[in-house]
Motif scaffolding. Structure first.
Motif, short mmCIF file in Angstrom:
data_model
loop_
_atom_site.label_atom_id
_atom_site.label_comp_id
_atom_site.label_asym_id
_atom_site.label_seq_id
_atom_site.Cartn_x
_atom_site.Cartn_y
_atom_site.Cartn_z
N THR A 23 40.32 33.06 36.83
CA THR A 23 39.60 34.30 37.11
C THR A 23 38.42 34.47 36.17
O THR A 23 37.32 34.84 36.59
CB THR A 23 40.55 35.51 36.97
OG1 THR A 23 41.57 35.44 37.98
CG2 THR A 23 39.80 36.82 37.10
N GLY A 24 38.64 34.20 34.88
CA GLY A 24 37.62 34.48 33.88
C GLY A 24 36.60 33.38 33.65
O GLY A 24 35.45 33.66 33.32
N LYS A 54 26.84 32.10 44.39
CA LYS A 54 27.67 32.69 43.33
C LYS A 54 28.86 33.43 43.93
O LYS A 54 30.00 33.27 43.49
CB LYS A 54 26.84 33.65 42.47
CG LYS A 54 25.99 32.99 41.41
CD LYS A 54 25.32 34.04 40.55
CE LYS A 54 24.52 33.41 39.43
NZ LYS A 54 23.87 34.43 38.56
N GLY A 55 28.56 34.26 44.93
CA GLY A 55 29.64 35.00 45.59
C GLY A 55 30.64 34.07 46.25
O GLY A 55 31.86 34.30 46.19
N ASN A 56 30.14 32.97 46.85
CA ASN A 56 31.04 32.01 47.50
C ASN A 56 31.92 31.28 46.50
O ASN A 56 33.11 31.05 46.76
CB ASN A 56 30.23 31.00 48.32
CG ASN A 56 29.54 31.62 49.52
OD1 ASN A 56 29.96 32.67 50.00
ND2 ASN A 56 28.47 31.00 50.00
N VAL A 57 31.34 30.88 45.37
CA VAL A 57 32.11 30.16 44.34
C VAL A 57 33.25 31.04 43.83
O VAL A 57 34.37 30.57 43.62
CB VAL A 57 31.19 29.74 43.18
CG1 VAL A 57 32.03 29.23 41.99
CG2 VAL A 57 30.23 28.65 43.61
N VAL A 58 32.97 32.32 43.63
CA VAL A 58 34.00 33.24 43.14
C VAL A 58 35.00 33.56 44.25
O VAL A 58 36.22 33.50 44.06
CB VAL A 58 33.36 34.54 42.60
CG1 VAL A 58 34.44 35.53 42.20
CG2 VAL A 58 32.45 34.24 41.42
N ILE A 154 42.42 34.90 30.68
CA ILE A 154 41.08 35.49 30.82
C ILE A 154 40.34 35.45 29.49
O ILE A 154 39.18 35.02 29.41
CB ILE A 154 41.19 36.93 31.35
CG1 ILE A 154 41.68 36.95 32.79
CG2 ILE A 154 39.83 37.64 31.26
CD1 ILE A 154 41.97 38.33 33.34
N MET A 155 41.01 35.89 28.42
CA MET A 155 40.37 35.94 27.11
C MET A 155 39.93 34.55 26.65
O MET A 155 38.78 34.35 26.21
CB MET A 155 41.31 36.54 26.08
CG MET A 155 40.69 36.65 24.68
SD MET A 155 41.88 37.01 23.38
CE MET A 155 42.76 35.45 23.27
N LEU A 156 40.84 33.57 26.74
CA LEU A 156 40.49 32.21 26.29
C LEU A 156 39.36 31.62 27.13
O LEU A 156 38.50 30.91 26.60
CB LEU A 156 41.72 31.31 26.34
CG LEU A 156 42.79 31.57 25.28
CD1 LEU A 156 43.95 30.59 25.44
CD2 LEU A 156 42.20 31.43 23.87
N SER A 157 39.36 31.93 28.42
CA SER A 157 38.28 31.40 29.26
C SER A 157 36.93 31.95 28.81
O SER A 157 35.92 31.23 28.80
CB SER A 157 38.53 31.75 30.73
OG SER A 157 38.31 33.12 31.00
N GLY A 277 38.90 48.08 39.94
CA GLY A 277 37.63 47.52 39.47
C GLY A 277 37.80 46.46 38.40
O GLY A 277 36.81 45.94 37.88
N THR A 278 39.04 46.10 38.09
CA THR A 278 39.26 45.16 36.99
C THR A 278 38.57 43.83 37.21
O THR A 278 37.96 43.27 36.31
CB THR A 278 40.77 44.96 36.74
OG1 THR A 278 40.93 44.07 35.63
CG2 THR A 278 41.48 44.39 37.97
N ASN A 279 38.65 43.29 38.44
CA ASN A 279 38.04 41.98 38.67
C ASN A 279 36.54 42.06 38.89
O ASN A 279 35.85 41.04 38.77
CB ASN A 279 38.74 41.27 39.83
CG ASN A 279 40.04 40.63 39.37
OD1 ASN A 279 40.12 40.09 38.28
ND2 ASN A 279 41.07 40.69 40.21
N ALA A 280 36.03 43.23 39.20
CA ALA A 280 34.57 43.40 39.20
C ALA A 280 34.04 43.11 37.80
O ALA A 280 32.99 42.47 37.63
CB ALA A 280 34.21 44.82 39.63
N ILE A 281 34.77 43.57 36.78
CA ILE A 281 34.36 43.31 35.40
C ILE A 281 34.70 41.87 35.00
O ILE A 281 33.89 41.19 34.36
CB ILE A 281 35.04 44.31 34.44
CG1 ILE A 281 34.59 45.73 34.78
CG2 ILE A 281 34.69 43.98 32.98
CD1 ILE A 281 35.26 46.81 33.97
N ASN A 282 35.90 41.39 35.38
CA ASN A 282 36.28 40.03 35.02
C ASN A 282 35.28 39.00 35.52
O ASN A 282 34.96 38.03 34.81
CB ASN A 282 37.66 39.70 35.59
CG ASN A 282 38.77 40.48 34.92
OD1 ASN A 282 38.62 40.99 33.81
ND2 ASN A 282 39.91 40.59 35.59
#
Length: 513
Positions: A23-24, A54-58, A154-157, A277-282
């Motif tokens: 995710t990250g 970019k949107g497709n990759v995510v 997420i943090m390590l990524s 909205g968590t993954n909007a930020i991630n």
């Protein structure tokens, strides 16, 4: 073996690490200077196309996750939870390798989809596996390990991306290293899970009662004739027998009124988790921090890394809170209030920043906005992050649990893909309105929990029929959290174990004499 449930949970939760890392990691990879060039795309000559890619990759990762969450159910029910987790992890490793060796965008997108299939499958399997082996008094706490490993990933990524951006010369290696590291936890799952115990409920559902009893005694670290093992086996056998008496097919059982209500609750909880909205930020944290006023890519990724640290810290806090008197309901409602406040203030700050002249320095408004991003992480990580997975893994009958979790997890990933695709569009067209939208969803979530979600903390998996049989309006239920009863049960179990040990020691001493 002592602590086997904790060991099995920890190894299984590397599936959560995969979830979080994948995710990250993409947020920093997308800003690597050679990523698009190495895959045959010129960012300067094709800016609109790059934005679409970019949107497709995510989003393709999430599309794969959705497919994996649905299809893995057929393997989990037939061949067991362990086999399904290993299979999913192998698929993920293949996807990770495809991403590392990619020389064009088509291979990269294929790798993202295949890896997503493995991540999505494990995101359904691991919470279910934990719920089916954990003691009821520790089910929430062990379930929180899943979310803890997600945010560790997420943090390590973020920090690995920051390190590669600053310490590896611009080139293919700069983005291949962070994408390649994800293969390691996938390998740990493939190697480690076969040595762990099988799900108790799966063994019982397939008539393997002797193996289930031995596994239960091993997990609880007590003899097979211990009263706690006998009582839990009776509960499991009774629940399995009731399910077998039903002549209806499992697909029709899902649409029985009591089960359909639980499925609706699970689907809505997973939908709401994404619309926090968590993954909007991630996924787009660097772009969000750029809108706040942080200019350089290094500074944006650094602020993103700090965001990851905040997430880890408060999932760690939730590990000690989840099995307290707060329970599931109150924790979710408190989290909703915190997230709503954070996003409304953040939206207000972004609105005022946009009224300033272009390229203005980060002032008080910018610093408040950055702090609100971190406050949101606090509210999310001790509530809607871990609790949704725990509740969804514990509310369904054993016979249809895998199928229901497949559906609810697929909803999560479908919404995840939607967020990944629409967030750049929202940030471009309604920059401050995006945060007001997420804040408003937090209000709806809190009301949903208050009216419709009964308290499940402290109830066994076999007691969920009783919990959901009290009526539709959850605020009228008995939502007390039986913390003291569980504590008493734990003390009695310890006393029984000690008494048994002393009796055996006394018998041995008398025999020697």
């Amino acid at each position: 073996m002592k602590h086997i449930a904790l060991i099995a949970t920890t190894i299984a939760c590397f599936g959560g690490f995969l979830f979080g890392y994948d995710t990250g990691v993409i947020s920093s990879v997308l800003v690597m200077p050679t990523f698009f060039k190495d895959l045959g795309i010129d960012p300067k000559a094709q800016p609109d196309y790059v934005s679409e890619v970019k949107g497709n990759v995510v989003a393709l990762l999430q599309a794969g996750c959705c497919a994996g969450a649905i299809l893995i159910n057929f393997f989990a029910d037939r061949w067991g939870r362990k086999f399904a987790i290993v299979l999913s992890s192998i698929i993920f490793v293949v996807g990770g390798i495809l991403q590392v060796v990619a020389h064009n965008m088509d291979t990269m997108l294929a790798g993202r989809f295949v890896a997503g299939f493995g991540v999505g499958a494990n995101s359904m399997l691991v919470p279910m596996y934990i719920a089916e082996i954990a003691p009821r008094r520790l089910r929430g706490r062990l379930g929180t390990l899943w979310q803890f490993l997600i945010v560790i990933g997420i943090m390590l990524s973020y920090w690995i991306g920051y390190g590669c951006l600053n310490n590896i010369a611009a080139g293919s290696l700069q983005w291949k290293v962070p994408l390649g590291i994800q293969i390691i936890p996938g390998g740990i799952l493939v190697i480690g899970i076969p040595f762990m115990p099988e799900s108790l409920r799966w063994l019982a559902a397939h008539g393997k009662m002797d193996q289930c009893r031995k596994t239960l005694a091993n997990i609880r670290d007590v003899p097979e004739d211990d009263p706690s093992v006998i009582q839990e086996m009776e509960e499991i056998e009774r629940a399995i027998e009731l399910e077998r008496e039903s002549k209806s097919l499992r697909i029709s059982e899902i649409f029985a009124s009591s089960n359909l209500r639980r499925l609706f609750i699970g689907c809505m909880l997973q939908l709401f988790q994404q619309w926090t909205g968590t993954n909007a930020i991630n996924y787009y944290a660097p772009e969000i921090f750029q809108a706040i006023g942080l200019s350089s890519a290094e500074t944006q990724v650094l602020a993103t890394g700090v965001y990851g640290c905040v997430k880890v810290a408060f999932v760690f806090v939730s590990f000690f809170m989840v099995d307290t008197k707060l329970g599931r309901r109150r924790t979710l409602m408190i989290g909703s209030v915190i997230m709503c406040a954070a996003f409304y203030i953040l939206g207000g700050m972004i609105y005022m920043i946009l009224q300033q002249p272009p390229n203005s320095a980060v002032g008080a408004k910018g610093y408040i906005a950055i702090i609100m991003v971190y406050v949101f992480a606090i509210g999310y990580e001790f509530s809607w992050g871990p609790i949704v997975w725990i509740v969804c893994s514990e509310i369904y009958p054993t016979r249809i649990r895998a199928m229901c979790l497949s559906l609810t997890t697929a909803i999560n990933w479908a919404m995840n893909a939607t967020i990944a695709k629409v967030t750049p569009i929202m940030l471009l067209n309604i920059p401050y309105g995006t945060y007001f939208l997420f804040g408003s969803f937090a209000v709806v979530m809190g009301l949903f929990v208050y009216f419709l979600l009964p308290e499940t903390r402290g109830r066994s998996l076999e007691q969920m029929d009783e919990v959901f049989g009290q009526g539709i309006l959850a605020f009228r239920h008995d939502n007390s959290v039986p913390t003291e009863k569980l504590h008493d049960d734990e003390e009695r179990a310890v006393e029984r174990h000690e008494d048994n040990h002393e009796e055996k020691h006394e018998e041995k001493r008398e025999y020697v004499e």
